[in-house]
Design a protein around this motif. Structure first.
Motif, PDB file in Angstrom:
ATOM      1  N   ARG A 187       0.953  -1.223   0.055  1.00 54.44           N
ATOM      2  CA  ARG A 187      -0.048   0.043  -0.149  1.00 54.44           C
ATOM      3  C   ARG A 187       0.891   1.190   0.061  1.00 54.44           C
ATOM      4  N   THR A 188       2.121   1.191  -0.186  1.00 47.90           N
ATOM      5  CA  THR A 188       3.190   2.272  -0.100  1.00 47.90           C
ATOM      6  C   THR A 188       3.603   2.439  -1.364  1.00 47.90           C
ATOM      7  N   GLY A 189       4.270   3.620  -1.820  1.00 52.45           N
ATOM      8  CA  GLY A 189       5.070   3.568  -3.029  1.00 52.45           C
ATOM      9  C   GLY A 189       4.592   5.018  -3.612  1.00 52.45           C
ATOM     10  N   ARG A 190       4.976   5.234  -4.700  1.00 58.00           N
ATOM     11  CA  ARG A 190       4.666   6.312  -5.696  1.00 58.00           C
ATOM     12  C   ARG A 190       3.282   6.467  -5.901  1.00 58.00           C
ATOM     13  N   GLY A 191       2.756   7.501  -5.565  1.00 54.92           N
ATOM     14  CA  GLY A 191       1.227   7.721  -5.836  1.00 54.92           C
ATOM     15  C   GLY A 191       0.275   7.057  -4.945  1.00 54.92           C
ATOM     16  N   LYS A 192       0.720   6.452  -4.143  1.00 50.66           N
ATOM     17  CA  LYS A 192      -0.107   5.789  -3.083  1.00 50.66           C
ATOM     18  C   LYS A 192       0.044   6.582  -1.382  1.00 50.66           C
ATOM     19  N   LEU A 193      -0.928   7.426  -1.358  1.00 49.58           N
ATOM     20  CA  LEU A 193      -0.933   8.520  -0.279  1.00 49.58           C
ATOM     21  C   LEU A 193      -1.832   7.595   0.679  1.00 49.58           C
ATOM     22  N   LEU A 194      -1.332   7.539   1.978  1.00 47.70           N
ATOM     23  CA  LEU A 194      -2.228   6.922   3.151  1.00 47.70           C
ATOM     24  C   LEU A 194      -2.647   8.013   3.955  1.00 47.70           C
ATOM     25  N   ASP A 195      -3.838   7.882   4.328  1.00 47.63           N
ATOM     26  CA  ASP A 195      -4.384   8.516   5.400  1.00 47.63           C
ATOM     27  C   ASP A 195      -4.277   8.295   6.940  1.00 47.63           C
ATOM     28  N   ARG A 196      -3.884   7.113   7.078  1.00 41.93           N
ATOM     29  CA  ARG A 196      -3.491   6.445   8.232  1.00 41.93           C
ATOM     30  C   ARG A 196      -2.604   5.113   8.076  1.00 41.93           C
ATOM     31  N   ALA A 197      -1.882   4.880   9.186  1.00 43.77           N
ATOM     32  CA  ALA A 197      -0.990   3.494   8.719  1.00 43.77           C
ATOM     33  C   ALA A 197      -0.776   3.000  10.207  1.00 43.77           C
ATOM     34  N   ALA A 198      -0.419   1.418  10.126  1.00 46.22           N
ATOM     35  CA  ALA A 198      -0.288   0.851  11.442  1.00 46.22           C
ATOM     36  C   ALA A 198       0.661  -0.233  11.163  1.00 46.22           C
ATOM     37  N   ALA A 199       1.354  -0.349  12.272  1.00 47.05           N
ATOM     38  CA  ALA A 199       2.317  -1.514  12.567  1.00 47.05           C
ATOM     39  C   ALA A 199       2.257  -2.345  13.690  1.00 47.05           C
ATOM     40  N   ILE A 200       2.586  -3.420  13.807  1.00 45.58           N
ATOM     41  CA  ILE A 200       2.565  -4.123  15.212  1.00 45.58           C
ATOM     42  C   ILE A 200       3.662  -5.033  15.244  1.00 45.58           C
ATOM     43  N   ALA A 201       4.468  -5.268  16.677  1.00 47.14           N
ATOM     44  CA  ALA A 201       5.415  -6.190  16.746  1.00 47.14           C
ATOM     45  C   ALA A 201       5.303  -6.544  18.304  1.00 47.14           C
ATOM     46  N   PHE A 202       5.989  -7.838  18.414  1.00 51.16           N
ATOM     47  CA  PHE A 202       5.873  -8.443  19.767  1.00 51.16           C
ATOM     48  C   PHE A 202       7.056  -8.945  20.479  1.00 51.16           C
ATOM     49  N   THR A 203       7.007  -8.874  21.871  1.00 51.68           N
ATOM     50  CA  THR A 203       8.165  -9.253  22.499  1.00 51.68           C
ATOM     51  C   THR A 203       8.087 -10.717  22.624  1.00 51.68           C
ATOM     52  N   ALA A 204       9.336 -11.318  22.738  1.00 55.72           N
ATOM     53  CA  ALA A 204       9.278 -12.849  23.187  1.00 55.72           C
ATOM     54  C   ALA A 204       8.218 -13.303  24.335  1.00 55.72           C
ATOM     55  N   SER A 205       8.187 -12.464  25.390  1.00 60.56           N
ATOM     56  CA  SER A 205       7.123 -12.795  26.510  1.00 60.56           C
ATOM     57  C   SER A 205       5.751 -12.680  25.928  1.00 60.56           C
ATOM     58  N   GLY A 206       5.407 -11.767  24.923  1.00 59.42           N
ATOM     59  CA  GLY A 206       4.119 -11.457  24.267  1.00 59.42           C
ATOM     60  C   GLY A 206       3.828 -12.807  23.319  1.00 59.42           C
ATOM     61  N   LEU A 207       4.758 -13.239  22.734  1.00 60.43           N
ATOM     62  CA  LEU A 207       4.503 -14.122  21.934  1.00 60.43           C
ATOM     63  C   LEU A 207       4.231 -15.298  22.782  1.00 60.43           C
ATOM     64  N   GLU A 208       4.859 -15.785  23.789  1.00 63.44           N
ATOM     65  CA  GLU A 208       4.311 -16.836  24.561  1.00 63.44           C
ATOM     66  C   GLU A 208       3.214 -16.690  25.158  1.00 63.44           C
ATOM     67  N   ARG A 209       2.648 -15.469  25.501  1.00 58.74           N
ATOM     68  CA  ARG A 209       1.408 -15.292  26.052  1.00 58.74           C
ATOM     69  C   ARG A 209       0.397 -15.480  24.992  1.00 58.74           C
ATOM     70  N   ILE A 210       0.481 -15.449  23.697  1.00 57.19           N
ATOM     71  CA  ILE A 210      -0.354 -15.363  22.646  1.00 57.19           C
ATOM     72  C   ILE A 210      -0.410 -16.978  22.455  1.00 57.19           C
ATOM     73  N   GLY A 211       0.519 -17.782  22.718  1.00 53.86           N
ATOM     74  CA  GLY A 211       0.416 -19.073  22.539  1.00 53.86           C
ATOM     75  C   GLY A 211       1.348 -19.954  21.388  1.00 53.86           C
ATOM     76  N   LEU A 212       2.393 -19.265  21.210  1.00 56.88           N
ATOM     77  CA  LEU A 212       3.291 -20.018  20.472  1.00 56.88           C
ATOM     78  C   LEU A 212       4.002 -21.197  21.263  1.00 56.88           C
ATOM     79  N   SER A 213       4.495 -22.284  20.685  1.00 59.24           N
ATOM     80  CA  SER A 213       4.931 -23.437  21.435  1.00 59.24           C
ATOM     81  C   SER A 213       6.178 -23.021  21.774  1.00 59.24           C
ATOM     82  N   GLU A 214       6.737 -23.820  22.856  1.00 65.15           N
ATOM     83  CA  GLU A 214       8.176 -23.949  23.177  1.00 65.15           C
ATOM     84  C   GLU A 214       8.926 -24.106  22.063  1.00 65.15           C
ATOM     85  N   ALA A 215       8.773 -25.091  21.244  1.00 59.43           N
ATOM     86  CA  ALA A 215       9.616 -25.275  20.070  1.00 59.43           C
ATOM     87  C   ALA A 215       9.875 -24.151  19.215  1.00 59.43           C
TER      88      ALA A 215
END
Length: 530
Positions: free
Chosen positions: A62-90
């Motif tokens: 959605r980015t690049g020449r001629g593609k103007l955004l009115d809003r944008a968002a991104a999301i990232a997780f800590t290791a402890s966050g991924l554990e709480r979401i439910g990723l396996s120990e492996a």
């Protein structure tokens, strides 16, 4: 100004599976918010889906020449966050060691110049940092709330009172728009027990000249690497970029998992196990994850993702300019003929550029480059090998020495290539209001939310911090560290025929930080299914 260098983008298939933060700092969206959130135990991923329905994470497509955004968002997780979401120990074990250990593991804190001998250094706010991922916290926490962890619960890690499991970045045109986005996010999160425990406003006040300034008053974000990919995953000017830029060329795999890096190999990324008994192919296939090319029976969870380094850095603007004024007064008192040595003159040498972002060279600042913006195509060896323009210990030179460390002319290209193997993709923004009187502290909290992307935290971000910025013997210097972001000390200012030395203080202090994983879009869908 996020990147005055030529714009680049990802090829269509890659862009559709990559968060836009990888390719853009959203420079046309002047304001924003960083939301640091904490998850309840066994949070699952339904909240990720709920948030994405209200505020879709922006895809690179959605980015690049001629593609103007009115809003944008991104999301990232800590290791402890991924554990709480439910990723396996492996799966958690397949992430990079630096990410699993977290920024607040004691050895890493020492490496980053934050803590030594059981004490926080002056480069950290008084009382210690406010937040981290507390990634070594046990799954079950014996505490009044499920959002904090006491120091006694963490072995070989230093815990903070505030635990952050995920970072949500929101970008908008106006403060009102940004506030509205926060309320939309809160409405999506609260039904799932997800709390916003800390937030910072994000500001990018671009001037008519095309630059933006950090709180000390200097043009910021001027130098960025230019990715390329031999298989055509990077595009610029309507075609694939398969060869490196002569100065800033860095393989895409240094910033995005799943592609070749500076060592001609794919950096290792996390994987999730397949679900062979699932009638519909299981969560990995429903999310769109690819089978891993080398790990049979596993899916590639890391592809088109990256590691996001985040550090909240408080800036003491008044202390900086008072120190620059004092240094100039001391020099002039000892050398009345040194009328050219003003506070601005010294500050420019601490940074390595003048306030407008032009590199210092012998005889004056370098002329403007492309589009009348500061020239970023420079190299050091031929034009300022000994630092008579841009001092050897300046922040600019330490943060990216380019070919400066070459011991002889025949090794310029080799040392430039070696330096580029440690580059980071910067996505920082300042927070807090500008100080009206640079010499008088108003007590307000202001600084930089430093953010950068890399696929090898130890070889990229940590190397830059430890080996270049905080190395007291950097580039033939002795007992000097970075004068802008380091602790109290001295800085040498080469001049002909004599050098000068000034005393610098601690101007920047870390208030919190952590290593985050920025997933690709398929990996994000997988998390939402947990």
């Amino acid at each position: 100004m996020q990147n005055p260098s030529p714009n680049w983008k990802l090829s269509a298939p890659v862009a559709a599976d990559t968060q836009a933060l990888v390719v853009s700092g959203f420079g046309r969206l002047e304001t924003g918010r960083s939301l640091f959130v904490a998850l309840p135990l066994d949070a699952g991923g339904a909240w990720v889906s709920a948030l994405n329905e209200k505020i879709p994470v922006t895809e690179a497509a959605r980015t690049g020449r001629g593609k103007l955004l009115d809003r944008a968002a991104a999301i990232a997780f800590t290791a402890s966050g991924l554990e709480r979401i439910g990723l396996s120990e492996a799966t958690l074990a397949s992430f990079a060691p630096a990410f699993r250990e977290g920024m607040f593991q004691e050895d890493r804190l020492r490496r980053l110049g934050d803590r030594r001998k059981d004490k926080w250094l002056d480069t950290v706010i008084k009382g210690g940092p406010r937040w981290s991922g507390n990634v070594a916290a046990p799954e079950t926490i014996d505490a009044p709330e499920a959002y904090s962890v006491g120091p006694e619960k963490v072995s070989s890690h230093i815990a903070t009172d505030l635990t952050v499991h995920a970072l949500i970045l929101l970008y908008a045109h106006t403060e009102a728009d940004a506030d509205a986005l926060v309320e939309e996010a809160r409405a999506a999160l609260e039904p799932h027990g997800v709390k916003i425990v800390h937030q910072l406003p994000l500001l990018l006040d671009v001037e008519s000249s095309g630059i933006s300034r950090e709180h000390f008053g200097f043009a910021d974000g001027l130098s960025q690497p230019l990715p390329y990919d031999a298989d055509g995953a990077v595009e610029r000017g309507g075609g694939p970029v398969t060869e490196p830029d002569p100065v800033h060329g860095v393989p895409l795999g240094e910033f995005l998992l799943g592609y070749s890096n500076g060592h001609q190999e794919h950096p290792p990324g996390p994987v999730v196990p397949g679900e062979p008994d699932a009638e519909d192919g299981g969560r990995p296939e429903r999310a769109g994850l690819r089978p891993h090319a080398e790990a049979r029976g596993f899916y590639d969870f890391g592809r088109n993702g990256s590691y996001l380094v985040v550090r909240e850095l408080h800036q003491d603007v008044a202390a900086f300019w008072n120190a620059m004024n004092k240094a100039s007064e001391i020099i002039q008192s000892k050398d009345p003929d040194a009328t050219h040595i003003t506070a601005d003159w010294i500050a420019a040498r601490v940074v390595g550029r003048d306030k407008e972002g032009h590199l210092l060279r012998p005889g004056g600042a370098a002329p403007a480059g492309r589009n009348d913006l500061p020239d970023n195509e420079f190299l050091f060896f031929d034009k300022d090998r000994h630092g008579f323009g841009c001092p050897l210990g300046s922040h600019v030179r330490r943060a990216n020495p380019r070919d400066s460390l070459a011991p002889e002319e025949s090794m310029k290209d080799t040392l430039l290539s070696a330096a580029n193997n440690h580059r980071i993709l910067r996505r920082a923004r300042k927070y807090g209001s500008n100080l009206k009187d640079p010499g008088k502290d108003d007590g307000a909290d202001r600084g930089l939310l430093f953010m950068c992307l890399n696929t090898d935290i130890a070889r990229q971000f940590e190397f830059v911090q430890q080996t270049w910025l905080l190395n007291s013997d950097f580039h033939t210097l002795f007992e000097e560290v970075d004068p802008l972001v380091g602790p109290d000390g001295w800085m040498t200012l080469p001049e002909d025929p004599l050098r000068r030395r000034i005393e610098v203080q601690t101007f920047v202090q870390m208030a919190g930080g952590e290593y985050f994983f920025l997933p690709g879009m398929a990996a994000l869908r997988y998390l939402a299914l947990l």
